[in-house]
Each structure stands twice: as structure tokens, then as C-alpha cells.
Enzyme design. Structure first.
Site, mmCIF file in Angstrom:
data_model
loop_
_atom_site.group_PDB
_atom_site.id
_atom_site.type_symbol
_atom_site.label_atom_id
_atom_site.label_comp_id
_atom_site.label_asym_id
_atom_site.label_seq_id
_atom_site.Cartn_x
_atom_site.Cartn_y
_atom_site.Cartn_z
ATOM 1 N N LYS A 135 11.703 30.273 52.350
ATOM 2 C CA LYS A 135 10.338 30.775 52.115
ATOM 3 C C LYS A 135 9.695 30.015 50.953
ATOM 4 O O LYS A 135 8.571 29.558 51.061
ATOM 5 C CB LYS A 135 10.327 32.286 51.788
ATOM 6 C CG LYS A 135 10.707 33.213 52.919
ATOM 7 C CD LYS A 135 9.724 33.292 54.056
ATOM 8 C CE LYS A 135 9.909 32.280 55.110
ATOM 9 N NZ LYS A 135 10.776 32.343 56.178
ATOM 10 N N ARG B 147 -3.860 41.118 68.510
ATOM 11 C CA ARG B 147 -2.866 42.155 68.770
ATOM 12 C C ARG B 147 -2.212 42.015 70.139
ATOM 13 O O ARG B 147 -1.197 42.656 70.413
ATOM 14 C CB ARG B 147 -3.511 43.545 68.701
ATOM 15 C CG ARG B 147 -4.090 43.894 67.361
ATOM 16 C CD ARG B 147 -4.702 45.269 67.396
ATOM 17 N NE ARG B 147 -3.703 46.286 67.686
ATOM 18 C CZ ARG B 147 -2.906 46.818 66.776
ATOM 19 N NH1 ARG B 147 -2.992 46.442 65.520
ATOM 20 N NH2 ARG B 147 -2.022 47.727 67.106
ATOM 21 N N LYS C 119 3.660 26.840 63.667
ATOM 22 C CA LYS C 119 4.288 28.137 63.933
ATOM 23 C C LYS C 119 5.395 27.999 64.968
ATOM 24 O O LYS C 119 6.413 28.671 64.896
ATOM 25 C CB LYS C 119 3.216 29.132 64.411
ATOM 26 C CG LYS C 119 3.722 30.537 64.591
ATOM 27 C CD LYS C 119 4.081 31.175 63.261
ATOM 28 C CE LYS C 119 4.798 32.494 63.420
ATOM 29 N NZ LYS C 119 5.597 32.819 62.222
ATOM 30 N N CYS D 200 -0.940 46.283 71.130
ATOM 31 C CA CYS D 200 -2.065 46.109 72.040
ATOM 32 C C CYS D 200 -3.328 46.381 71.242
ATOM 33 O O CYS D 200 -3.284 46.922 70.155
ATOM 34 C CB CYS D 200 -2.004 47.111 73.181
ATOM 35 S SG CYS D 200 -0.487 47.013 74.106
ATOM 36 N N GLU E 70 9.108 26.172 51.875
ATOM 37 C CA GLU E 70 8.116 25.792 52.886
ATOM 38 C C GLU E 70 6.679 26.087 52.473
ATOM 39 O O GLU E 70 5.775 25.404 52.924
ATOM 40 C CB GLU E 70 8.429 26.412 54.250
ATOM 41 C CG GLU E 70 8.263 27.907 54.313
ATOM 42 C CD GLU E 70 8.635 28.489 55.671
ATOM 43 O OE1 GLU E 70 8.464 27.818 56.686
ATOM 44 O OE2 GLU E 70 9.093 29.645 55.692
ATOM 45 N N TRP F 57 -0.286 43.286 75.081
ATOM 46 C CA TRP F 57 0.775 42.345 74.730
ATOM 47 C C TRP F 57 2.085 43.004 75.124
ATOM 48 O O TRP F 57 2.625 43.822 74.396
ATOM 49 C CB TRP F 57 0.733 42.063 73.239
ATOM 50 C CG TRP F 57 1.486 40.861 72.847
ATOM 51 C CD1 TRP F 57 1.233 39.565 73.198
ATOM 52 C CD2 TRP F 57 2.625 40.813 71.997
ATOM 53 N NE1 TRP F 57 2.129 38.729 72.619
ATOM 54 C CE2 TRP F 57 2.987 39.456 71.878
ATOM 55 C CE3 TRP F 57 3.367 41.764 71.310
ATOM 56 C CZ2 TRP F 57 4.069 39.038 71.109
ATOM 57 C CZ3 TRP F 57 4.438 41.347 70.551
ATOM 58 C CH2 TRP F 57 4.780 39.996 70.451
ATOM 59 N N HIS G 213 31.448 23.994 43.374
ATOM 60 C CA HIS G 213 31.960 22.779 44.026
ATOM 61 C C HIS G 213 30.894 21.687 44.087
ATOM 62 O O HIS G 213 30.968 20.794 44.927
ATOM 63 C CB HIS G 213 32.475 23.108 45.432
ATOM 64 C CG HIS G 213 33.603 24.093 45.411
ATOM 65 N ND1 HIS G 213 34.879 23.743 45.018
ATOM 66 C CD2 HIS G 213 33.645 25.419 45.674
ATOM 67 C CE1 HIS G 213 35.663 24.812 45.067
ATOM 68 N NE2 HIS G 213 34.932 25.849 45.462
ATOM 69 N N GLU H 146 17.456 32.205 53.356
ATOM 70 C CA GLU H 146 16.129 32.564 53.859
ATOM 71 C C GLU H 146 15.114 32.616 52.715
ATOM 72 O O GLU H 146 13.981 32.173 52.853
ATOM 73 C CB GLU H 146 16.210 33.899 54.624
ATOM 74 C CG GLU H 146 14.896 34.444 55.129
ATOM 75 C CD GLU H 146 14.101 33.509 56.033
ATOM 76 O OE1 GLU H 146 14.616 32.455 56.471
ATOM 77 O OE2 GLU H 146 12.920 33.803 56.284
ATOM 78 N N ASN I 298 -1.300 52.222 73.395
ATOM 79 C CA ASN I 298 -0.605 51.255 72.554
ATOM 80 C C ASN I 298 0.578 51.994 71.958
ATOM 81 O O ASN I 298 0.390 52.977 71.237
ATOM 82 C CB ASN I 298 -1.575 50.762 71.468
ATOM 83 C CG ASN I 298 -0.877 49.978 70.377
ATOM 84 O OD1 ASN I 298 0.156 49.378 70.611
ATOM 85 N ND2 ASN I 298 -1.460 49.986 69.191
ATOM 86 N N GLY I 299 1.793 51.548 72.293
ATOM 87 C CA GLY I 299 2.967 52.226 71.762
ATOM 88 C C GLY I 299 4.079 52.251 72.789
ATOM 89 O O GLY I 299 4.057 51.510 73.776
HETATM 90 C C1 F6R Z 1 10.273 29.550 58.758
HETATM 91 C C2 F6R Z 1 9.880 29.432 60.152
HETATM 92 C C3 F6R Z 1 10.624 28.473 61.005
HETATM 93 C C4 F6R Z 1 11.013 29.144 62.325
HETATM 94 C C5 F6R Z 1 11.675 28.124 63.269
HETATM 95 C C6 F6R Z 1 12.161 28.767 64.534
HETATM 96 O O1 F6R Z 1 9.478 30.463 58.071
HETATM 97 O O2 F6R Z 1 8.991 30.085 60.605
HETATM 98 O O3 F6R Z 1 11.738 27.980 60.358
HETATM 99 O O4 F6R Z 1 11.894 30.182 62.027
HETATM 100 O O5 F6R Z 1 10.756 27.107 63.569
HETATM 101 O O6 F6R Z 1 11.126 29.362 65.238
HETATM 102 P P1 F6R Z 1 11.409 30.380 66.416
HETATM 103 O O7 F6R Z 1 12.028 31.581 65.829
HETATM 104 O O8 F6R Z 1 10.059 30.613 67.029
HETATM 105 O O9 F6R Z 1 12.339 29.678 67.373
#
Ligand code: F6R
Length: 620
Positions: free
Chosen positions: A496, A41, A615, A15, A499, A88, A515, A492, A114-115
Site C-alpha cells: 500500500k 454500484r 486497476k 445495486c 504503490e 451488479w 539475515h 500488504e 439491493n441485498g
Molecule cells: C494492489 C493491487 C494489485 C492487485 C493485483 C491483482 O493494491 O490492487 O496488486 O491486487 O493487480 O489484481 P486482481 O485481484 O484483480 O487479480
């Protein structure tokens, strides 16, 4: 089934708080302006409390900041002393009643928080016994009521607040404004941020520096266990434990406003990578009953499917190893865009579909669970976003408590998702009697060490990663390899790098590399091995030797002093000692997040906004 009442239980972690005591002018305008700068936040509801002519006035509602300010004419509130809160929620529907500030029974003490107050249920029961009435479902509301109760013992406000703070378990940054002492603000912190500031015009407190930067750059970061009393001339700080006064000078902030919004970091991604020790500590404060509830569903299902996209899918993959090893539960991870084709005809009333989505809005994931619900499966969720579609359609859900993630590349939300899964696996193991009490205690202890491990991994590897990125910045291909649960870390790490640097990269379970993928390995190709100690350690040595024999450049992430790995490697990133393999994805992904970030920056790319990516992917 009591799950509906659990779901509407409300807590708040991320928050924004802003309070001020001014010499002249309209404090409310500074407060609403400060809240706008803290909107990152939290953004589901807002509230403001002002002291005007010695009286307390309060306005609050759910909704977007600008809308609530306008609809409630908040900027017309008068007074030189006041505070505001942008919230939030992390559980339950945001609404006006749950919005902060919260009042005591007399309506004279207003408080924002906040907490998470972990022992609020027991405190609330105690207060109910003493005839206190509560209107909200928040943990926060107990605090002003406790202060009111303590004041009955004829102690002053300051001592009453100190007494109450000593009883709270959990995390908090709180600010109190009250008509009982209309010229002052009381504020305190324990594990949630709060910073004080002073200028010739007045005194300020806020969750974060940007909120007060237009008025002052002279700040004092309140420390854990401290209470501050603000008036128009400045502040006094004291220790909550014994009330003794603390002397600490002001620090001067040299950041621009834009930098301050990222807390001095160049990019949100770096800020979010760095705040993982905190987000993980918050992720360990999930309420027991949520963990219990989801675990009961998992225990009852005939089959457990784990579905998600992107990074969230990688957390599901890691989870499938944790569930198997810790709780002896077989789970089936599947990317959500494949869910219907793969399991659509078999999913049914006995299936549990545990769905993970940071945003709670990913199209493919929602499509998958729509289908599962149509087939009468039980859909459960793990998300970072209260009020998202996932929270509305899930039978029960857990909010992972990572706080808003703004960088497009998921970082802190991945580590928190794995942490949530680990807690579920531990609870299931206990429920099913799959681990002895000693084993459970050891796992729990290790879980609680994870945030410190991440902190240590960050601190010791920052320079090392910069150096490594410098060496790798012109590489045209990366191969990420790991065995067992580290295959998920490898995937993962690859995502990173791919992307945000756009460098073609592959990731495989290391055993699978012979393989096929081995055919692309030639002199100098960078192979990044994830090598925690544990069951897979001896196998990964074999895989490293295979790649080394073909001229690969070996970059290993391994435990400090792991000479079997170190002597085979060209480059090493050393990790703290003692991380069990089942929890290794959490700390071991951190250097790979940092490496991808450094590579992107060295290439002149914006890691916060990689091309073609959003995002939250809400389209088919
Ligand atoms: C990678 C990334 C995306 C999300 C994917 C799912 O860094 O951010 O691959 O992980 O679009 O998003 P959520 O978790 O919001 O369903």
C-alpha cells in the site's frame, strides 16, 4: 455433482435503486439519469417500472446502462411514478430474467431489491406449495410473491408489505411500485442503504445521495428496520417491527455532485477503506452451499495451490497460515506470474488450484489457471466480479461481496478475501474434525466480531494516523516486519505504501530480517512492526529489540494496553482487544491502509490513480 446449478444461483448485493413520485413531467428521465449516477454500484443489467394511467409497465434487460436505455426506448415510458434498478449480480450470469424489477404472480406489484435474502429458499418452497410460479433464479422474486400472498388475507398493501418484511432474513433495500396504489411508492431498508429526498417537484428515494442531488439536497437517510411510503407531497416513515410512525427531519447536503459520488470523501480509496465494516458484514453472508462446495474440493485434493497477484496474493499468503492452523491443511501460495515455472510440471489431475482475483481478469492469473486446466487440475475461484473470466473458467467460485472497488489500491477487497478464506478454513476444520465444537463456536464468534473490530479500529485511529503521517511524511524508507501470519500483513502494508506514496519500502517476516535487511537499518529508519497477541508475540519483541538497538524508529501496531510492545516503541497504533492472531490481518491492515492514504495525500499525490498502475492488469 450439483455445482453447475449452484453457480447459476443468483443473488444481488451491490445495486443502484432510484424511485420518484413527481407532480409533473417525465419521471422516467429522472430515473434513468439517477441510475447513471448510481452506475458505480452496478452495471450488468438495468430495469425500470412505471405507472402510466394506473397501469404498471416494465422494461428491463442485461447490458450497459446506456445501451439498454436506448435499445428498449426506456426514456419514452410515461408516468409520474416509477423506479429503476441497475444491478451488479454477485452470483450467476446476468441476464434479462434475473434483472430487476421482479413481479408478483398477478403482474401488478413490481419490486427492486439491493441485498441478499438469506432465507429465500425456504420462503420460495413455501410459495411453490401455494402454487406460485417463479421465473428467475433470484432471491428477490420471492418478495413480491409474498406480498401478493399476504394480501389474500384481506389486509391492505402497507400491512402486507410490513408482514413480509418481518419475515425476511438478510439485507435489503427494496422499492415497490404497484398499480394497486398507483400514486405511491413503498420502500424499506435493512442493512442496505436507502435515502429519501423531497423537493417542490416531488419525492425521491435512492441508494445514494448523488442520484437525487440534481433535484434536491434535502434528504432523510432511512434507518434499518424502517418502511417509508412516498407520495407527491412527501413521505411517512414507520418502524417495520410495530408499524409505529417515526418523525425525523430532513438533512441538508452541502456536498458538490462530484463529492457526493464519493459520498463526501475526498477519494475513493478513503471511502473504500471506511466502508470495510459493511463489506465485511456482507462477506459473512455467503451462502452455505458455496462454502460447502469449495470446501469439499479442498478436502479431496492431493495438493492445494493458492495463486494470485499483488494484494490478492497477500490474501493467499495469509490464507496459508489460516488453513494450516485451523484446518491442518497445507497449501502452497504462489504469485500467479510464477505459477507455471514453479508448479507447471507437477500440477495435475489431483491438484486443486484455488485462484484469487478481485477483477477476475488479471492476465498472469488467468494464464496460470489456463495451464492448470490443461493439466486437468481443478480450478476454483474467489473473485469480486461476476461474469469475469475467472468465474467462467472456474469449476466453482465464491463471490466475495465487497462491492465495486474503484481506487486502484486494493483495500476492502483484501480484507474480504481473507474473511472468505477464514470461512473456508473453518468449514474444512469442521468437515475434517480438526476443531472441537467449542473451538469452532469460538472461531465463528470471533469471525462475526471482525466487522465491529474494524469499525472500532477505524474510529479510534483516524486522528492518530493523521498525526503519525505528519511525522513520517518526509521519511525516505520504510521497513515492515511481522511474524507468522503478520508477515502477510506486513507485505500488504508495504505494498500500500509503496504503490501510492512511491517511497521505497521493504517487508519481511521479522525473523528473516537478521539475515540481510538489518544491514540497512540505522538511526531513525522507520520500522513498522505488526504485533497482534498470539503465538508470535514473544518473538516479535525480540525482533523489535534488535532493530531498536540499531537506532530504528519503532512504530508498532499492537493491542490496546500491550505494555511489552508499547514501552519498546516510539509510536504506537492501538487496536481493539481480543482479535485472535489467525484473523488479525483483517483489522491490522486497516491502519496501514489509512497511513498510506494519508501519506499520499500529504505528499500531494492522487491515491486513487497511482502512476504506472491500472486497476486490472490484463497484459502480460
Ligand atoms: C494492489 C493491487 C494489485 C492487485 C493485483 C491483482 O493494491 O490492487 O496488486 O491486487 O493487480 O489484481 P486482481 O485481484 O484483480 O487479480
Amino acid at each position: 455433482m450439483e455445482y453447475t446449478s449452484l453457480i447459476i444461483q443468483c443473488e444481488v448485493t451491490m445495486c443502484g435503486i432510484f424511485g420518484t413520485v413527481l407532480k409533473q413531467g417525465k419521471a422516467v428521465e429522472l430515473i434513468t439519469d439517477g441510475l447513471k449516477r448510481l452506475e458505480y454500484r452496478g452495471y450488468d443489467s438495468i430495469g425500470v417500472a412505471m405507472i402510466d394511467n394506473g397501469e404498471l409497465h416494465l422494461r428491463k434487460d442485461m447490458g450497459k446502462l446506456e445501451e439498454v436505455i436506448e435499445n428498449l426506448n426506456i426514456n419514452e415510458m410515461n408516468g409520474l411514478v416509477g423506479m429503476g434498478h441497475t444491478r451488479w449480480a454477485t452470483h450467476g450470469a446476468p441476464n434479462m430474467i434475473n434483472a430487476h424489477p421482479h413481479l408478483d404472480g398477478s403482474g401488478q406489484i413490481a419490486l427492486v431489491h439491493n441485498g441478499v435474502i438469506e432465507n429465500f429458499m425456504e420462503l420460495k418452497d413455501e410459495l411453490i406449495e401455494k402454487d406460485h410460479n417463479f421465473v428467475s433464479r433470484t432471491d428477490t422474486e420471492v418478495i413480491p410473491h409474498l406480498i401478493q400472498e399476504e394480501m389474500k388475507a384481506d389486509v391492505g398493501l402497507k400491512d402486507a408489505i410490513l408482514r413480509v418484511l418481518r419475515r425476511l432474513k438478510g439485507s435489503y433495500a427494496i422499492v415497490v411500485v404497484t398499480s394497486l396504489e398507483p400514486d405511491k411508492i413503498y420502500c424499506a431498508r435493512h442493512e442496505s442503504p436507502l435515502v429519501l429526498g423531497v423537493s417542490g417537484e416531488g419525492t425521491y428515494c435512492a441508494s445514494d445521495v448523488p442520484a437525487m442531488l440534481p433535484y434536491t439536497n434535502k434528504v432523510n437517510y432511512l434507518r434499518n428496520g424502517e418502511l417509508a411510503v412516498l407520495d407527491v407531497d412527501g413521505y411517512q416513515i414507520m418502524k417495520i417491527s410495530d408499524g409505529s410512525y417515526v418523525e425525523r427531519g430532513l438533512e441538508e447536503i452541502t456536498w458538490s455532485l462530484e463529492m457526493a459520488e464519493k459520498q463526501g470523501y475526498q477519494h475513493y480509496m478513503l471511502k473504500e477503506i471506511t466502508e470495510q465494516p459493511t463489506s465485511l458484514r456482507d462477506g459473512l453472508r455467503l451462502q452455505e452451499q458455496y462454502i460447502d462446495l469449495i470446501t469439499q474440493f479442498l478436502d479431496r485434493g492431493k495438493e492445494v495451490l493458492l495463486t494470485a497477484a499483488g494484494t490478492s496474493y497477500h490474501s493467499c499468503l495469509a490464507a496459508s497460515y489460516i488453513f494450516s492452523k485451523i484446518a491442518r491443511l497445507t497449501t502452497y501460495p504462489v504469485v500467479s506470474s510464477e505459477f507455471i515455472e514453479r508448479y507447471g510440471s507437477t500440477v495435475g489431475i489431483d491438484s486443486i488450484v484455488l485462484t484469487v482475483s478481485q477483477s477476475g481478469e488479471t492476465y498472469d492469473t488467468l494464464k496460470a489457471i489456463d495451464h492448470a486446466r490443461m493439466k486437468a487440475a481443478t480450478v476454483l475461484g474467489i473473485t469480486n466480479t461476476v461474469g469475469s473470466t475467472l468465474t467462467r473458467v472456474s469449476r466453482a467460485y465464491i463471490v466475495q461481496q465487497s462491492g465495486p472497488e474503484i481506487g486502484v489500491a486494493a483495500t476492502k477487497t483484501f480484507t474480504s478475501q481473507v474473511l472468505v478464506f477464514a470461512q473456508l478454513a473453518m468449514r474444512l476444520a469442521k468437515m475434517r474434525g480438526k476443531l472441537s465444537q467449542d473451538e469452532l463456536d469460538e472461531f465463528d464468534e470471533n469471525l462475526h466480531r471482525v466487522p465491529d473490530m474494524v469499525e472500532e479500529a477505524l474510529a479510534r485511529n483516524d486522528d492518530r494516523i493523521k498525526e503519525l503521517a505528519e511525522k513520517l511524511k518526509d521519511d525516505k524508507l520504510f521497513l515492515f516486519l511481522g511474524r507468522g501470519i503478520s508477515a502477510a500483513t506486513a507485505l500488504e502494508g508495504r505494498l500500500k505504501v509503496l504503490e501510492i506514496t512511491y517511497v521505497p519500502s521493504l517487508a519481511y517476516p521479522a525473523g528473516e530480517s537478521k539475515h540481510g535487511p538489518i544491514s540497512i537499518v540505522e538511526d531513525g529508519v522507520a520500522c513498522i512492526f505488526i504485533c497482534p497477541r498470539g503465538d508470535t508475540h514473544s518473538h516479535i519483541i525480540g525482533s523489535i529489540m534488535e532493530m531498536k538497538a540499531r537506532g530504528a524508529k519503532i512504530i508498532s501496531i499492537c493491542e490496546e494496553g500491550d505494555n511489552d510492545i508499547i514501552r519498546l516503541s516510539d509510536e504506537v497504533i492501538e487496536m481493539p482487544i481480543g482479535i485472535p492472531e489467525t484473523l488479525s490481518p483483517i483489522p491490522y491492515i486497516v491502519p496501514l491502509q489509512l497511513l498510506s492514504y494519508r501519506l499520499a495525500v500529504m505528499k500531494g499525490l492522487d491515491p486513487d490513480m497511482p502512476r504506472n498502475l491500472a486497476k486490472s492488469v490484463t497484459v502480460p
